[in-house]
Write a protein that holds these residues in place. Structure first.
Motif, PDB file in Angstrom:
ATOM      1  N   LYS A 127      -4.918   0.060   3.979  1.00 18.95           N
ATOM      2  CA  LYS A 127      -5.132  -0.762   2.764  1.00 18.95           C
ATOM      3  C   LYS A 127      -6.083  -1.764   3.158  1.00 18.95           C
ATOM      4  O   LYS A 127      -6.074  -2.574   4.184  1.00 18.95           O
ATOM      5  N   GLU A 151       8.735   5.838  -7.115  1.00 15.61           N
ATOM      6  CA  GLU A 151       8.359   4.272  -7.185  1.00 15.61           C
ATOM      7  C   GLU A 151       9.120   3.641  -8.401  1.00 15.61           C
ATOM      8  O   GLU A 151       9.351   4.365  -9.441  1.00 15.61           O
ATOM      9  N   LEU A 179       6.584  -2.095  -1.754  1.00 13.80           N
ATOM     10  CA  LEU A 179       4.990  -1.661  -1.363  1.00 13.80           C
ATOM     11  C   LEU A 179       4.127  -2.606  -1.556  1.00 13.80           C
ATOM     12  O   LEU A 179       3.235  -2.681  -0.726  1.00 13.80           O
ATOM     13  N   GLU A 180       4.302  -3.599  -2.510  1.00 14.45           N
ATOM     14  CA  GLU A 180       3.500  -4.540  -3.019  1.00 14.45           C
ATOM     15  C   GLU A 180       3.856  -5.631  -3.671  1.00 14.45           C
ATOM     16  O   GLU A 180       4.979  -5.314  -4.507  1.00 14.45           O
ATOM     17  N   LYS A 222       0.441   6.025 -12.235  1.00  7.88           N
ATOM     18  CA  LYS A 222      -0.852   5.753 -11.599  1.00  7.88           C
ATOM     19  C   LYS A 222      -1.946   6.881 -11.598  1.00  7.88           C
ATOM     20  O   LYS A 222      -3.264   6.688 -11.896  1.00  7.88           O
ATOM     21  N   VAL A 249      -0.714   4.842   5.973  1.00  3.67           N
ATOM     22  CA  VAL A 249      -1.488   4.310   4.823  1.00  3.67           C
ATOM     23  C   VAL A 249      -2.280   3.147   5.297  1.00  3.67           C
ATOM     24  O   VAL A 249      -2.026   2.338   6.085  1.00  3.67           O
ATOM     25  N   VAL A 251      -6.323   1.343  -1.425  1.00  5.40           N
ATOM     26  CA  VAL A 251      -5.154   1.844  -0.785  1.00  5.40           C
ATOM     27  C   VAL A 251      -5.449   3.237  -0.653  1.00  5.40           C
ATOM     28  O   VAL A 251      -5.372   4.073  -1.414  1.00  5.40           O
ATOM     29  N   LYS A 256      -3.311  -8.690   1.265  1.00  4.51           N
ATOM     30  CA  LYS A 256      -2.224  -7.757   1.689  1.00  4.51           C
ATOM     31  C   LYS A 256      -1.542  -7.967   3.109  1.00  4.51           C
ATOM     32  O   LYS A 256      -0.427  -7.932   3.162  1.00  4.51           O
ATOM     33  N   GLY A 269      -7.180  -1.900  -7.319  1.00  2.80           N
ATOM     34  CA  GLY A 269      -6.340  -0.783  -7.276  1.00  2.80           C
ATOM     35  C   GLY A 269      -6.989   0.467  -6.651  1.00  2.80           C
ATOM     36  O   GLY A 269      -6.359   1.302  -6.305  1.00  2.80           O
ATOM     37  N   MET A 323       9.506   1.205  -3.502  1.00  2.00           N
ATOM     38  CA  MET A 323       9.571   2.571  -3.098  1.00  2.00           C
ATOM     39  C   MET A 323      11.154   2.964  -2.757  1.00  2.00           C
ATOM     40  O   MET A 323      11.533   2.186  -2.075  1.00  2.00           O
ATOM     41  N   GLU A 376      -0.028   0.841   7.514  1.00  2.00           N
ATOM     42  CA  GLU A 376       1.344   0.798   7.605  1.00  2.00           C
ATOM     43  C   GLU A 376       2.076   2.421   7.523  1.00  2.00           C
ATOM     44  O   GLU A 376       1.297   3.365   7.327  1.00  2.00           O
ATOM     45  N   GLU A 377       3.312   2.385   7.754  1.00  2.00           N
ATOM     46  CA  GLU A 377       3.910   3.592   7.772  1.00  2.00           C
ATOM     47  C   GLU A 377       3.990   4.117   6.268  1.00  2.00           C
ATOM     48  O   GLU A 377       4.040   3.420   5.603  1.00  2.00           O
ATOM     49  N   THR A 378       3.870   5.661   6.202  1.00  2.00           N
ATOM     50  CA  THR A 378       4.112   6.271   4.880  1.00  2.00           C
ATOM     51  C   THR A 378       5.531   6.366   4.425  1.00  2.00           C
ATOM     52  O   THR A 378       6.146   6.987   5.307  1.00  2.00           O
ATOM     53  N   LEU A 379       5.935   5.849   3.271  1.00  2.00           N
ATOM     54  CA  LEU A 379       7.149   5.882   2.718  1.00  2.00           C
ATOM     55  C   LEU A 379       7.345   7.010   1.923  1.00  2.00           C
ATOM     56  O   LEU A 379       6.269   7.298   1.308  1.00  2.00           O
TER      57      LEU A 379
HETATM   58  P1  ATP Z   1      -2.553  -1.451  -7.552  1.00  2.00           P
HETATM   59  O1  ATP Z   1      -3.280  -2.707  -7.673  1.00  2.00           O
HETATM   60  O2  ATP Z   1      -3.017  -0.395  -8.366  1.00  2.00           O
HETATM   61  O3  ATP Z   1      -0.925  -1.871  -8.118  1.00  2.00           O
HETATM   62  P2  ATP Z   1      -2.734  -1.760  -4.989  1.00  2.00           P
HETATM   63  O4  ATP Z   1      -4.223  -1.338  -4.790  1.00  2.00           O
HETATM   64  O5  ATP Z   1      -2.480  -3.284  -4.843  1.00  2.00           O
HETATM   65  O6  ATP Z   1      -2.272  -0.949  -6.350  1.00  2.00           O
HETATM   66  P3  ATP Z   1      -0.361  -0.656  -3.648  1.00  2.00           P
HETATM   67  O7  ATP Z   1       0.440  -0.929  -4.807  1.00  2.00           O
HETATM   68  O8  ATP Z   1       0.088  -1.435  -2.256  1.00  2.00           O
HETATM   69  O9  ATP Z   1      -1.883  -1.118  -3.696  1.00  2.00           O
HETATM   70  O10 ATP Z   1      -0.504   0.923  -3.218  1.00  2.00           O
HETATM   71  C1  ATP Z   1      -1.137   1.637  -4.282  1.00  2.00           C
HETATM   72  C2  ATP Z   1      -0.276   3.035  -4.282  1.00  2.00           C
HETATM   73  O11 ATP Z   1      -0.207   3.602  -2.981  1.00  2.00           O
HETATM   74  C3  ATP Z   1       1.276   2.721  -4.311  1.00  2.00           C
HETATM   75  O12 ATP Z   1       1.463   2.510  -5.784  1.00  2.00           O
HETATM   76  C4  ATP Z   1       1.862   3.826  -3.713  1.00  2.00           C
HETATM   77  O13 ATP Z   1       1.737   5.073  -4.541  1.00  2.00           O
HETATM   78  C5  ATP Z   1       1.020   4.009  -2.584  1.00  2.00           C
HETATM   79  N1  ATP Z   1       1.412   3.254  -1.300  1.00  2.00           N
HETATM   80  C6  ATP Z   1       1.187   2.117  -0.800  1.00  2.00           C
HETATM   81  N2  ATP Z   1       1.851   1.958   0.062  1.00  2.00           N
HETATM   82  C7  ATP Z   1       2.582   2.875   0.315  1.00  2.00           C
HETATM   83  C8  ATP Z   1       3.301   3.555   1.697  1.00  2.00           C
HETATM   84  N3  ATP Z   1       3.769   2.444   2.629  1.00  2.00           N
HETATM   85  N4  ATP Z   1       3.843   4.652   1.806  1.00  2.00           N
HETATM   86  C9  ATP Z   1       3.620   5.604   0.689  1.00  2.00           C
HETATM   87  N5  ATP Z   1       2.711   5.230  -0.376  1.00  2.00           N
HETATM   88  C10 ATP Z   1       2.325   4.041  -0.434  1.00  2.00           C
END
Ligand code: ATP
Length: 425
Positions: free
Chosen positions: A143, A192, A282-283, A214, A141, A153, A103, A150, A273, A185-188
């Motif tokens: 991570k 989605e 977000l990713e 999810k 947030v 986070v 990340k 998954g 987002m 990171e900041e929360t958005l």
């Molecule tokens: P996955 O593998 O399940 O797709 P991941 O572990 O790779 O997820 P992210 O997709 O980055 O992680 O984040 C998981 C969830 O957390 C996002 O779908 C979102 O709902 C929430 N999230 C992540 N970053 C933020 C953010 N900056 N602000 C608000 N919500 C966030």
């Protein structure tokens, strides 16, 4: 051609189903596959992260194309090893796969490439991370840098929760080395959507938008899962916005990686987002999402094998990738207890009845063949997917098909696509 598909989920069953429709495909192997892929091709009992065994299998069985479903083998360098052996592989190399594997790497690439994303800081030291949380305050947030299935986070609503998350990751090492480094990171706030493109290193071909669900339970409550259902298109990201979304979120990444001599080939998935200020990434995922893959492939009109070779050969600009204007909706049926512990080995009935419905396909995930039966073997068991002329019709048909399938101790969300329907109204 002989194809090897790596993985064992509903996504891999969908890839297998779609590739089997290609006139050039003679046979398909799946490693390790599931009950659904066993009905189309041959399952080989090799784990998806056993890179040497997968490469040996591809060589021994003279495979013409390896298609990688999940992220782990890509991050571990399966594409690199296969390419070294002269075996074509659909999926990015290990460097490009780091867009998902790390990340911190991903956020730094986004910042360098000028992609809109939440403001962030990367920490290697627990004390520095805690000091930052105390200085900024919640919400934040947290991570884990590496792959954590998954679960890495935490959207923390209080300072204590954010510090606890950092402690779990960096001190208690609940995700092993994946939590040695954290991104804060900041929360958005917003809704989605998923936006996926086929990429050949330079060019991209856009797929329609989609949306995952999810959370385990209705109303987006309960623990996070791999995904409990998906539909495409997602009204939050309408067709007339695809081109600008790709310009903003896909093109700069391709340009950045190509300039580094590490062109991205495969599926690039932007998790977006939609905030008041527009889309924010977000990713990135470096493969199809599961379950988004199932509705997307139900809608895809172009031959998938042709697309995959165009990606590998850098010739995506020479073909047209189209999807039907119909809507697809997929509802996941899971085993009670998932994403925690759940029972296995329950017999599944009604699969043929559901599959016999016009415009319906039941993609199998956690299933296996047990003599002449299909039994459950995982948490997410099926993704019942239906096409309809609009979202309401696709949803209705998907739930009608869900009603035909049975196994003990199953559950599913009754509100898949409700968010989309609300937005359409
Ligand atoms: P996955 O593998 O399940 O797709 P991941 O572990 O790779 O997820 P992210 O997709 O980055 O992680 O984040 C998981 C969830 O957390 C996002 O779908 C979102 O709902 C929430 N999230 C992540 N970053 C933020 C953010 N900056 N602000 C608000 N919500 C966030």
């Amino acid at each position: 051609m002989k194809i090897l598909i790596v993985g064992s989920g509903g996504r891999e069953h969908a890839l297998c189903w779609k590739l089997a429709q290609s006139p050039k495909v003679e046979s398909i192997l799946c490693a390790p596959g599931n009950g659904g892929t066993a009905q189309i091709g041959e399952n080989i009992d090799i784990k998806d992260d056993d890179i040497p065994a997968l490469v040996k299998l591809a060589k021994d069985r003279e495979i013409d194309l390896v298609v990688v479903g999940p992220e782990m083998p890509l991050v571990l360098g399966l594409e690199n090893s296969l390419t070294q052996e002269g075996i074509p592989c659909f999926g990015p190399n290990a460097f490009a796969a780091n867009l998902e594997g790390s990340k911190a790497f991903s956020k730094n690439v986004m910042a360098d490439a000028g992609v809109p994303t939440a403001a962030f800081r990367v920490f290697d030291e627990y004390e520095a991370a805690v000091a930052f949380i105390k200085e900024r305050g919640a919400p934040l947030v947290v991570k884990a840098d590496g792959l954590a299935a998954g679960k890495g986070v935490i959207v923390a609503t209080s300072e204590e929760e954010a510090i606890e998350a950092v402690e779990e990751m960096m001190v208690k090492k609940v995700f092993g080395s994946a939590g040695d480094r954290v991104v804060i990171e900041e929360t958005l706030k917003g809704e989605e959507a998923s936006f996926l493109c086929f990429c050949d290193g330079t060019n991209y071909a856009m797929l329609p938008s989609s949306q995952d669900h999810k959370a385990a339970y209705e109303g987006d409550t309960g623990p996070n899962t791999g995904g409990m259902g998906a539909y495409s298109p997602a009204p939050i990201l309408p067709k007339d916005k695809y081109a600008e979304t790709a310009e903003l979120c896909i093109k700069p990444i391709l340009r950045h990686l190509a300039a580094k001599g590490q062109p991205f080939k495969g599926v690039l998935y932007a998790g977006l987002m939609y905030t008041e200020n527009g889309p924010s990434v977000l990713e990135y995922n470096v493969r199809f999402g599961d379950p988004e893959c199932q509705p997307l492939l139900m809608r895809l009109e172009t031959d998938l094998l042709t697309i995959m070779f165009a990606c590998i050969d850098g010739k995506l600009d020479q073909i047209e990738v189209t999807s039907t204007s119909q809507t697809a909706c997929g509802v996941v049926i899971a085993a009670e207890g998932y994403p925690g512990s759940y029972p296995k080995g329950m017999e599944i009935t009604g699969l043929e009845d559901a599959d016999a419905m016009d415009g319906v396909k039941v993609f199998q995930a956690g299933t296996k063949v047990d003599s002449d039966k299909i039994v459950t073997s995982g948490g997410r068991v099926l993704c019942v997917t239906a096409l309809g002329d609009d979202l309401a019709a696709a949803r209705e048909k998907a739930y009608e098909a869900v009603g035909k399938v049975h196994f003990d101790k199953s559950y599913y969300r009754n509100d898949i696509a409700d968010k989309g329907l609300k937005r359409l109204k």
